[in-house]
Design an enzyme around this catalytic site. Structure first.
Site, mmCIF file in Angstrom:
data_model
loop_
_atom_site.group_PDB
_atom_site.id
_atom_site.type_symbol
_atom_site.label_atom_id
_atom_site.label_comp_id
_atom_site.label_asym_id
_atom_site.label_seq_id
_atom_site.Cartn_x
_atom_site.Cartn_y
_atom_site.Cartn_z
ATOM 1 N N GLU A 135 -1.780 9.006 -0.500
ATOM 2 C CA GLU A 135 -2.039 8.491 -1.842
ATOM 3 C C GLU A 135 -1.379 9.384 -2.883
ATOM 4 O O GLU A 135 -1.478 10.616 -2.822
ATOM 5 C CB GLU A 135 -3.548 8.426 -2.060
ATOM 6 N N ASN A 159 -14.984 5.936 6.608
ATOM 7 C CA ASN A 159 -13.920 5.224 7.309
ATOM 8 C C ASN A 159 -13.191 6.143 8.286
ATOM 9 O O ASN A 159 -12.819 5.723 9.395
ATOM 10 C CB ASN A 159 -12.924 4.625 6.316
ATOM 11 N N GLU A 188 0.808 -1.216 0.000
ATOM 12 C CA GLU A 188 0.000 0.000 0.000
ATOM 13 C C GLU A 188 0.842 1.268 0.000
ATOM 14 O O GLU A 188 0.413 2.305 -0.517
ATOM 15 C CB GLU A 188 -0.935 0.012 1.221
#
Length: 230
Positions: free
Chosen positions: A92, A130, A83
């Protein structure tokens, strides 16, 4: 005095049976091994931050036999490796995705901004729901301040462990349950990004995770177990 001492012993025994918080000594990956696994990691991802976060989830890498405990640690870190590009990236990298992670149908909306809920941290936590759920779990307002996940190493690691320990994602079980119940590493991939990678959708991404898992289990001296792919 004797009764007080006896009471202390009873309390200590009860705490032992209930499970003690994880410490650097209990976590089956040493700091030296961690550094070898992630030789180019960003200094943000500290080993101490990880150990501190584990205290919130004492069952993590501390359930079952020594082999199972090490396999779970390796599985978590292998997915983290994929990740984050080997713990190099805190956020990201594809900024075009940032506005996509606001589910406006949620009653609380996206108070930090439509583009504020991009992937951050070791499991790249994303989406407003989330952030809210993880923040509520720890008593931290991540919905209004998602940037804490990229600024506080302990919070960042906690969000990764929160997902690993409590969320099925697109799978049918948590990553933790997959490893401690012998379902295999492949099920951890499914719970994290199965809808985009599993069932032949992106075999190269799956293989990247599997390769890291093989390296990390070898470093810890345990077999990989079965069902590595998804």
């Amino acid at each position: 005095m004797f009764l007080r001492h006896a009471l202390k012993l009873v309390i200590a025994a009860a705490l032992l049976l209930a499970g003690t918080p994880a410490t650097a000594a209990a976590f089956p990956v040493s700091e030296a091994q961690f550094n070898e696994m992630f030789p180019s990691r960003n200094a943000f991802y500290t080993y101490n931050g990880l150990v501190d976060a584990i205290n919130a989830y004492p069952a993590f890498a501390n359930t079952g036999s020594e082999t199972v405990r090490k396999q779970e640690a390796a599985a978590f870190l292998a997915n983290v490796n994929h990740e984050t590009g080997g713990l190099k990236y805190i956020v990201e990298q594809n900024t075009e995705n940032y506005p996509h992670y606001c589910d406006a149908s949620q009653p609380y909306g996206c108070p930090a901004g439509q583009a504020a809920y991009y992937g951050r941290g070791p499991i790249q936590l994303s989406w407003n729901f989330n952030y809210k759920a993880a923040g509520d779990n720890f008593g931290i307002d991540l919905l209004n301040n998602p940037y804490l996940v990229e600024r506080d190493a302990s919070v960042s690691w906690k969000t990764g462990l929160w997902y690993w320990m409590t969320q099925n994602g697109p799978g049918t079980m948590t990553g933790h349950n997959a490893m401690v119940n012998g379902k295999g590493f492949g099920q951890t991939i499914r719970s994290i990004n199965g809808s985009l990678e599993c069932d032949g959708k992106n075999p190269a991404q799956v293989q990247s995770r599997v390769d890291a898992y093989k390296r990390f289990t070898a470093a810890l001296g345990v077999p990989t177990g079965d069902n590595l792919s998804c």
